[in-house]
Each structure stands twice: as C-alpha cells, then as structure tokens.
Design an enzyme around this catalytic site. Structure first.
Site, short mmCIF file in Angstrom:
data_model
loop_
_atom_site.label_atom_id
_atom_site.label_comp_id
_atom_site.label_asym_id
_atom_site.label_seq_id
_atom_site.Cartn_x
_atom_site.Cartn_y
_atom_site.Cartn_z
N SER A 102 8.43 -108.97 -1.26
CA SER A 102 7.75 -107.36 -2.06
C SER A 102 7.81 -108.10 -3.07
CB SER A 102 7.97 -106.36 -1.41
OG SER A 102 7.76 -105.93 -2.62
N TYR B 96 15.82 -100.91 -1.10
CA TYR B 96 14.05 -101.50 -1.29
C TYR B 96 14.21 -102.86 -1.94
CZ TYR B 96 9.58 -102.98 0.47
OH TYR B 96 8.19 -103.53 1.08
#
Ligand SMILES: NC(=O)c1ccc[n+]([C@@H]2O[C@H](COP(=O)([O-])OP(=O)(O)OC[C@H]3O[C@@H](n4cnc5c(N)ncnc54)[C@H](OP(=O)(O)O)[C@@H]3O)[C@@H](O)[C@H]2O)c1
Length: 283
Positions: free
Chosen positions: A142, A155
């Site tokens: 990501s 995350y």
C-alpha cells in the site's frame, strides 16, 4: 496469452483479489483463486461467469494465518496444476484507531495477517519457484507502506514490514529467476473500507481521550469515499507485472498515492505532518 501458466491469488472473495483473479484468467492464466471461507465465493463466481472464464478458475479454501496448512496447500496446487508461475499476495485487512487507543493484541492481529500471513504464503511457494527457476511473487502492500498515516499505525506498520522483508527477498532471489514485486495502491473502492475494517475497541470506548478527533476523522473518511478509484486498475497492473519478465521492485498506483509520496519527498517533514493532520481534521 499465458496459456499454460498458473497463478495463485490470496483473498479473492472480494476487491482487488477478486478482480485480479478474473483479469489473470482473461489473460490466459489458470488461476487458483483462494479465499478463507468458500461460502464467500458468490461474487467471484458471478464475475467469472460474466467474463466467460469460470472454467479457468480453481477455487480453494486458504486462510493465510493458518501457517502450518500453507505448505500442504501449495503442494496440492502443484500436484493438481503442475507449477506456480505467479503468486499474488493480496489478502489483508485494516485496523483503524489512534495508536493510543489500540491494544497490543489488535496490533498483533494486524501483523499476523498482513505481515506473517503473506510471509508464510511466500515461504510456502519459494521451494516450488526455486525448482522451476522462475516465478513472480507480487505482493499488494500500500502507499501506507511508504508513509505513516494517522489512525492507521497498525496497518502502516504491517505494510512497512512487508516492504522491508520483500526488498530483502528480492535481492536474495533474483539470481534464482524469481521476481519479487511490490504493488502500492492508493485508495480504491473495495470492502477494506467497510466490511473489512476493524475499529480498535479502545477507539469505540466513549471514555477514549481521542473520541472527538476520531469522529472528525471518521467524517473525513466518509466524505473522501467518492474519490476512491476503480480497483480494476490495480488488477490490470498486476497482470502487466505478471507478464513482464523483468519487473521493477515497486509500482505505486493511484493519483492520491503518487501525490502523497511526492509531497513527502519535497515538503519538509515538520510542514508535511501539520498539513496531513489538518487535512484529516485531527489537529
Ligand atoms: N482498497 C484500497 O484502497 C487498498 C489500498 C492499498 C492497499 N490495499 C490492499 O489490497 C489488498 C486487498 O484488499 P482490498 O482493498 O481488495 O479489500 P477487500 O475487498 O476487503 O479484500 C480483502 C481480501 O482479503 C481477505 N482476507 C482477509 N484476511 C484473510 C486471511 N487471514 N486469509 C485469507 N484471506 C484473507 C478477505 O477475505 P474475506 O472476504 O473472508 O474477508 C478479502 O478477500 C489488501 O492487502 C489491502 O491492504 C487496498
């Protein structure tokens, strides 16, 4: 077309994994589309039927956190399909909440899936690719693996870990004919923003000292939903990488991701952090 090539995709019940499974099949791959619960196969089956590629998909149950089962699952794939040319490490989810409100167990759970799960899956496939002297390991990290984001510390930690581990692995395996690649999407319209986001318990506690800031951030996320892009873009990129005999290490995708990384590079950090806190309404 990749007539005899075999691709394995994790987390293919929705979002990027589902679209990648279909896109790979449309490009001639035989796709082992895995998901942790086969009862969730409806959307993938429908999309594959519609695209006319249902017969190119082999749907299998696979939970990337059931570490001990992964070598056996890969062995079964090789027994049935002969090889693994492409592994798409896609499965993942996000835990949201201020770091202060997040329990260590929640952080561990995030790393267990997004980091250790993907590492375990990669390790299960490596001996097969080593014997073949070829293979692509494409891991969906990501933009959150390139910059810290408020409310997403767990995350970000999981994606940074995956980036560092994969970077090392790439150097180790290049001479074996194995290509390790990172795909770093910005915001795409998938279930990760709804069904697959877990809110830290502490953040839901009315006594949280961050309650008001959390609410403002949640409002910001709700309002930015309309800017999320079509995840087919990511699926198409993954297929392009799979077909490239010499792919790059990193592929950043999405205008928002590119702008954020560019800003982080050119704006002095002290200015950057204030800008972000203001933009997401937590200052
Ligand atoms: N969408 C974005 O904006 C965005 C941006 C950057 C990176 N990403 C990354 O893209 C990847 C795919 O996410 P998505 O956006 O497509 O979200 P999604 O629609 O929520 O898909 C996530 C998939 O991962 C699966 N999964 C979760 N835990 C698993 C486990 N332990 N074992 C096997 N499968 C598991 C989910 O299965 P269930 O259906 O059973 O829940 C689902 O199929 C993730 O790694 C995510 O971090 C997404």
């Amino acid at each position: 077309m990749a007539e005899d090539k075999v691709a394995v995709v994790t987390g293919s019940s929705s979002g990027i994994g589902l679209l990648t499974a279909v896109e790979l099949a449309l490009n001639g791959y035989r796709v082992v589309a895995t998901m942790r619960n086969l009862e969730s196969r409806g959307r993938l089956e429908e999309a594959a039927q519609k695209a006319g590629v249902r017969d190119r998909l082999d749907l299998r149950r696979l939970d990337i956190t059931e570490f001990d089962s992964l070598p056996g699952a890969v062995e079964a794939i090789v027994r049935d399909h002969g090889r693994v040319d492409v592994l798409v490490n896609n499965a993942g989810f996000s835990v949201a909440g201020f770091a202060e409100d997040m329990a260590l167990d929640e952080l561990r759970h995030q790393l267990e899936t997004n980091f250790f799960g993907n590492v375990a899956m990669t390790k299960a496939v490596l001996p097969v690719m080593r014997a073949q002297k070829s293979g692509h390991i494409i891991t969906v990290t990501s933009v959150a693996g390139r910059l810290g984001q408020p409310m997403l510390s767990a995350y970000c930690a999981s994606k940074y870990a995956l980036e560092g581990w994969s970077e090392s692995l790439r150097i180790e395996t290049h001479s074996l004919g194995i290509r390790v690649v990172l795909v770093e999407p910005g915001s795409y319209d998938t279930d990760i923003w709804t069904r697959n986001v877990m809110i830290a318990k502490g953040a839901l506690d009315p006594a949280s000292p961050n309650k008001e800031r959390s609410q403002r951030f949640a409002e910001f996320i709700k309002n930015s939903a309309r800017h999320r892009r079509d995840a087919r873009e990511v699926a198409k990129l993954i297929v392009r990488i799979a077909r490239d005999p010499n792919p790059k290490l990193r592929y950043l995708i999405g205008t928002d991701a590119k702008v954020q990384v560019w800003l982080k590079r050119i704006v002095p950090w002290r200015k950057y952090e204030r800008m972000i806190a203001k933009a997401v309404k937590i200052d």
